[in-house]
Design a protein around this motif. Structure first.
Motif, short mmCIF file in Angstrom:
data_model
loop_
_atom_site.label_atom_id
_atom_site.label_comp_id
_atom_site.label_asym_id
_atom_site.label_seq_id
_atom_site.Cartn_x
_atom_site.Cartn_y
_atom_site.Cartn_z
N HIS A 1 0.15 13.08 31.86
CA HIS A 1 -0.19 13.35 33.25
C HIS A 1 -0.44 12.03 34.00
O HIS A 1 -0.38 10.95 33.42
N ALA B 1 -8.99 16.92 34.83
CA ALA B 1 -7.98 17.29 35.83
C ALA B 1 -6.57 17.28 35.23
O ALA B 1 -5.67 17.92 35.76
N ALA C 1 -5.85 24.95 41.05
CA ALA C 1 -4.60 24.31 40.62
C ALA C 1 -4.26 23.10 41.48
O ALA C 1 -3.58 22.17 41.03
N HIS D 1 -8.29 21.12 32.52
CA HIS D 1 -8.40 21.84 33.79
C HIS D 1 -9.70 22.62 33.91
O HIS D 1 -9.82 23.58 34.63
N TRP E 1 -5.18 19.87 39.83
CA TRP E 1 -4.61 19.47 38.56
C TRP E 1 -3.72 18.25 38.75
O TRP E 1 -2.96 18.17 39.70
#
Lengths: 540, 363, 315
Positions: free
Chosen positions: B209, B276, B196, B280, B199
């Motif tokens: 993102h 990313a 995580a 993921h 990410w």
């Protein structure tokens, strides 16, 4: 070999539609009120022009006066915006070159219209209007051999075009037109690429063809040739016919004045023996020893060249196009690898050094084809102005180009060299040839180079710009620069060079001081004949 | 024969070159090419038995109908922009890199490798930059291959870069089916999820993102590079006239290598930001052809970085709209690439009208 | 490993190579005449896809593989006509127009073919043994126990070689690709002929697509050409613009494709993903080698390849 074209009577001509006899100067071509515009440029402005059977009609004018455009209209390549064309009294509207060929019009273009990988016979078949499937090159080759022998053209129908010299290629063009039945022959600057001897032979052939009843149009800006060969002369200036006269009624000076529209001392070739300002000569600035290089096709283009140019000296390179001129300029300036021998510039070994390093050593290069090599047509004037100096202060700081400095630099260059342009943001392509060349020359000469390599510096440039360019090169010589001047224009070499070396098939045939140069001798050397004693006279 | 020739003069139309097209004309042609492509696409849709107006409305609604739609458009803008920028910089130099798709995959592979195996336990401020670097490197190296083949052997980069797309995709399939496959997952093949920490942060609760910011920053940097630096000037000269570049002593081979590497690196960054920021994990069908759409982004954006931003957004909307069609109307999403191709056709045709002018002559 | 190199195995691989190479061969011949005319068409992949779709669709609609093949020819010609209009008529950038054609063809074929995905065509080009010739040892099995499309392609190779190098029309074709100005000055209608050859080349590429969807991989699936159009473009360089060499190259690729399946069934311990990479890697290798050879022996592309020609274009 000395026998030349067309001595036989018209009746024995193999041409299917035999040209009429030059009985009554009946007009072969009549062009009336022809206008043609390219964008904003008016190339032809209501031109009226005619040529009779049995006549050589010369069309003279400066570069850009509209000669080629007018003849391209006659050949069906361009279509006029307005005006009418008559052939043999009949109105015609050519939609394509095919139509013009069908009416017996044949044109020998400045850039030959031959397909290089093809043989002579194949190039002829390409123009045949015969239907059918098979190539029949054998039959055509047989007929061509006969025709070639008959007119002593000395063309081998099986030869591939790329193997032939420029002079031979021109004879292929003529042979093809004769074969295809042309009765009206148009020659666009045909002597520009020939040696003086070949030129002489060609001019005799033109007279011979006229004598046989052909109508011949001869485009040139070489006034002595025009005076020698023409029955009538028409002068074209800025798209208009300003005079039609005869050789007897005029002279070169008058013609030149009519072409340019003002008095021009320099235009009628500056006498070769005019005393030249003596310049303090230094040591050898450029020294070539045994220099060899390959051409585009991977074949040897330069063979063991030995040359030396001192500071303040101009060495002219004469020769027919394609004998190694381009390769010579490119090896000296680092654009083409040297396969053997050495290049020394100002005493330092520079063989196969990168172009950038040679430039830094003080070498300026005015290349053969400015738009293909020296300039970037699609970019603005600033981008073109800084091509040499963009990597140095004050134009850049670290990786960044300094916009303000670039603008100032460009404006200075444009003003100093009298480049006429709307502004530095203009695309280079929109400038006239003369202004493009002035920008290039100004850029190259700005850094006070020690060696200048100039290739055809005035090709395709009008008379005014030619004068300016010649003056600039003279000033550089007086300043002490060494100059390698490559030109096809013997008059230009005689006017500017201290010595003239002749290049043939990649070799230097000999070097002569300009003061004692003789055109005949240079011409023989251009044709590959080494000594004065050679009795053979090259004919077309 | 001569009868036809001596017939009455006819009016004809002729194309005539205009020295430099105006900006207004250029913009108009771009807009028109979009409109005409939609029109032509509509005709195809109608012929195929669909109601074009309903289809287009559904596409617009899918792309801009709600917050999620708009967010999804921005999500898709990210890879289109990054790959489009990469293609644009190469095209500027007349290097026809059409390998952005493969370069994107290699960026994704490298970034995933770093996240899963090299620095699995690193904190975010280490891992994210490391993955960015890996993505740039992976794509850059993959772009370097056609660059090197072109610079050293003269082999057409068009074909080599395209062939390498297939190789890259097959290699990533091999990884997700084989050595990198998540043993715990059944069904859809893919790697285990990235830690995580690797990410990319999202904007609020949307799927938008940080990758979008990468794209915008890249566009700005590229613009500065092309407009204000010596290197950008050299790329421009080499693209417009390679002989002039040689003449001026510019290092052509080195620049080919660097530009292809940069072009690939930008596509690699797109791949990194997809794994990313979105999935993921590395998975099958990571890209639905972003690398090809990138060609359109670049050309429609006139090879200008800011133009690419605009066009990437528009094409993203088209793609999202197309996806919605598939979900809501059961129509294939292929409508989007079909329209993209058509837009490019009309643009190419229309560009001629900015470079040439139609004039009537009597002949 | 021992059953690998038995004569039967080798012959069966060679026969499969010819069968598999035929689709690429048609496309390669199409690109070859296009490039001979001086036009680069990078849309072959998209054209092949449309041809494959039209072939399968036409066959499903009519029940006849020949109707399918005709539809593929027409679809390929129609696609190429767009390229001809843009590049010959309007002098657009040939590279970008070709790429657009591939993108467009990929999307359009996927859209139009949505209803027949995976549907087996009712008929296809099946093996026809040519009397007597098929009996020739080895060669008979490789060349004369094939489908009708294979025979058409072989005849086409012979025909095109004769046409390009031995006829007046072929001379004009070569001339417009080498030096359009010269052809024009000799009365050859450059634009019309170029457009014609682009369209004919497209038709052949379309037929190449049908050679897949009605031959080796019956039926339509999205993106089924899998890069064969691009391989065909690369092969034109290997072929040095000569149809006979094009056939050799296409069969080489057919061999790689066929060999790949046979290696797989023979249980070679290599991931199928790597085996699938072979044709693409092989294309790169062939391209690099043939580019070097072309440079070394100065057997170049048609000199005017990719250069638009406009008679009155000045400045």
């Amino acid at each position: 070999m000395s026998q030349h074209l067309i001595t036989s009577s018209p009746s024995s001509s193999p041409i299917t539609s035999s040209p009429q006899h030059p009985s009554t100067h009946r007009p072969a071509i009549a062009m009336r009120d022809i206008s043609k515009r390219f964008g904003t440029v008016i190339a032809n402005d209501r031109i009226t022009f005619d040529a009779s059977w049995g006549e050589v009609h010369a069309l003279v004018g400066e570069n850009g006066a509209g000669k080629s455009t007018l003849m391209s209209i006659l050949a069906g390549l361009y279509r006029p915006d307005s005006g009418a064309v008559e052939i043999d009294g009949q109105p015609v509207h050519f939609r394509s070159p095919r139509d013009a060929i069908g009416h017996g019009i044949g044109m020998v273009y400045q850039h030959f219209m031959l397909v290089e990988p093809f043989s002579v016979a194949e190039n002829v078949v390409l123009g045949e209007r015969r239907s059918g499937v098979n190539l029949e090159t054998a039959r055509v080759a047989r007929e061509l051999t006969a025709l070639s022998e008959k007119y002593a053209l000395g063309v081998d129908p099986q030869a591939k075009i790329w193997q032939l010299s420029v002079g031979e290629q021109q004879r292929v063009e003529i042979l093809r037109l004769l074969y295809l039945g042309a009765r009206i022959l148009v020659f666009d600057e045909p002597t520009a690429v020939l040696t003086p001897q070949e030129t002489h032979g060609l001019l005799r052939n033109l007279r011979g063809m006229a004598g046989q009843g052909f109508s011949v149009v001869f485009i040139s800006h070489k006034l002595d040739e025009v005076q020698e060969v023409a029955d009538r002369i028409s002068v074209l200036r800025r798209g208009q016919i300003v005079a039609t006269t005869t050789p007897a009624a005029t002279d070169r000076r008058t013609l030149a004045r009519m072409m340019v529209g003002r008095e021009l001392a320099d235009f009628v070739a500056r006498p070769a023996d005019e005393p030249r300002a003596e310049v303090d000569r230094g040591g050898a600035m450029l020294e070539l020893r045994g220099l060899s290089a390959l051409g585009e096709k991977g074949l040897p283009a330069l063979r063991e060249i030995d040359l030396e140019i001192r500071s303040g000296e101009t060495l002219g390179i004469a020769g027919v196009a394609g004998n190694g001129q381009r390769e010579l300029a490119e090896t000296v300036t680092g654009l083409r690898p040297v396969t053997a021998g050495t290049v020394r510039i100002d005493g330092k070994a520079m063989t196969n050094r990168p172009a950038a390093e040679i430039t830094r050593a003080g070498v300026a290069h005015i290349p053969e084809d400015r738009l293909a090599t020296g300039l970037i047509g699609g970019m603005d004037l600033s981008a073109n102005a800084i091509l040499r100096d963009y990597g140095q202060p004050p134009l850049c700081h670290g990786p960044f180009l300094l916009t303000r400095a670039v603008s100032a630099f460009t404006d200075r260059l444009l003003t100093a060299n009298d480049v006429k342009a709307p502004g530095r943001w203009t695309k280079l392509r929109t400038l006239s040839g003369g202004n493009q060349q002035k920008l290039l020359l100004g850029r190259e000469l700005a850094g006070e180079p020690r060696l200048i390599v100039a290739v055809h510096p005035t090709r395709g440039v009008d008379v005014g710009a030619t004068e300016a360019i010649h003056d600039a090169l003279r000033a550089q010589r007086a300043r002490g620069a060494a100059t390698l001047l490559i030109s096809e224009d013997l008059d230009e070499l005689l006017a500017l060079a201290d010595r003239i070396a002749v290049l043939f098939a990649g070799r230097i045939m000999g070097t002569i001081p300009t003061a004692s140069a003789d055109r005949e001798q240079i011409g023989l050397m251009m044709a590959g004949i080494e000594s004065r004693e050679a009795e053979v006279v090259m004919d077309v | 024969m001569s009868n036809r020739l001596t017939g009455s003069p006819a009016h004809r139309l002729r194309l005539e070159r205009v020295p430099s097209p105006s900006r207004g004309a250029t913009a108009l042609v771009t807009v028109l090419s979009f409109a005409l492509a939609l029109l032509a696409g509509g005709i195809v849709l109608a012929l195929a038995g669909e109601n074009p107006i309903a289809v287009y409305l559904a596409m617009v609604k899918g792309a801009f109908g709600d917050r999620n739609g708009v967010a999804e458009v921005l999500v898709k803008t990210t890879p289109l922009l990054l790959t489009g920028l990469g293609v644009a910089v190469a095209f500027r130099m007349q290097l026809w890199n059409i390998g952005a798709e493969g370069q994107l995959y290699w960026g994704a592979i490298f970034a995933t490798g770093v996240g899963l195996f090299v620095l699995p336990a690193a904190p975010g401020w280490v891992l994210v930059p490391a993955m960015i670097a890996a993505g740039l490197l992976g794509g850059g190296l993959w772009g370097l291959i056609p660059g090197a083949l072109r610079a050293w052997f003269g082999a057409s980069e068009i074909i080599t870069s395209l062939m390498l797309n297939y190789v890259a995709i097959l290699f990533s399939e091999y990884l997700v089916h084989g050595p990198w496959r998540d043993p715990g997952a059944f069904g859809f093949p893919g790697t285990p999820p990235l830690p995580a920490a690797g990410w990319l942060p999202n904007l609020g609760t949307t799927r938008i993102h940080l990758g979008l910011l990468f794209g915008l920053i890249a566009a700005l940097l590229l613009w500065i590079m092309l407009r204000r630096t010596r290197w950008g000037y050299e790329i421009g000269v080499m693209g417009e006239n390679p002989r002039a570049a040689l003449y001026a002593g510019m290092p052509t081979k080195r620049t080919i290598l660097l530009v292809m590497a940069l072009s690939g690196a930008l596509a690699g960054l797109a791949g990194m930001s997809e794994v990313a920021g979105i999935g993921h994990q590395l998975q099958r069908n990571l890209s639905p052809g972003y690398g090809y759409a990138a060609i359109i982004v670049a050309w429609l954006g006139r090879l200008h970085p800011f133009g690419a931003v605009l066009v990437a957004f528009l094409l993203a909307a088209l793609t999202v709209g197309g996806d919605q069609l598939q979900m809501n109307l059961g129509l294939p999403a292929a409508i989007a690439p079909m329209l993209q191709g058509a837009i490019l056709f009309f643009l190419l045709g229309g560009e001629v009208l900015t470079r040439y002018r139609l004039t009537r002559v009597i002949g | 490993m021992s059953d690998f190199l038995t004569p039967t195995f080798v012959i069966s691989v060679l026969a499969a190579a010819v069968a598999a190479g035929t689709a690429i061969l048609f496309a390669c011949l199409g690109e070859l005449i296009t490039e001979r005319a001086g036009v680069l068409n990078l849309g072959i992949e998209g054209i092949m896809l449309m041809g494959a779709l039209a072939g399968a669709g036409g066959c499903i609609w009519s029940g006849s593989a020949w109707v399918g093949a005709g539809a593929a020819l027409l679809a390929g010609a129609a696609m190429a006509a767009i390229h001809a209009l843009l590049c010959v008529g309007l002098r657009a950038n040939q590279v970008v127009s070709g790429l657009a054609l591939t993108i467009f063809g990929t999307g359009l074929s996927a859209f139009l073919g949505r209803d027949i995905v995976g549907m087996p065509p009712p008929s296809s080009f099946r093996r026809i043994d040519i009397p007597f010739l098929a009996e020739i040892p080895i060669l008979g099995r490789i060349l004369f126990q094939q489908s009708a499309l294979v025979y058409v392609s072989i005849a086409l190779v012979v025909f095109l070689w004769w046409y390009i190098f031995r006829t007046r029309a072929g001379l004009r074709l070569r001339a417009i690709g080498e030096r359009p100005e010269a052809a024009d000055a000799m009365g050859v209608d450059v634009a019309r002929l170029r457009a014609l050859y682009v369209v004919m080349g497209g038709a052949l590429a379309g037929l190449g697509g049908a050679a897949l969807s009605l031959g080796t991989n019956p039926g339509w699936t999205e993106g089924m050409t899998a890069g064969r159009g691009w391989i065909a473009v690369a092969l034109v360089i290997f072929a040095a613009w000569n149809p006979a060499r094009a056939a050799a190259g296409a069969y080489l690729f057919g061999g790689v494709e066929a060999g790949q399946f046979r290696l797989q069934t023979a249980g070679v311990d290599l991931s199928p993903f790597f085996l699938s990479m072979l044709p693409y890697l092989f294309t790169i290798l062939v391209l690099v080698l043939s580019t070097r050879e072309a440079t070394r022996r100065a057997l170049g592309a048609p000199a005017a390849l990719g250069r638009a020609y406009m008679r009155e274009d000045r400045g």
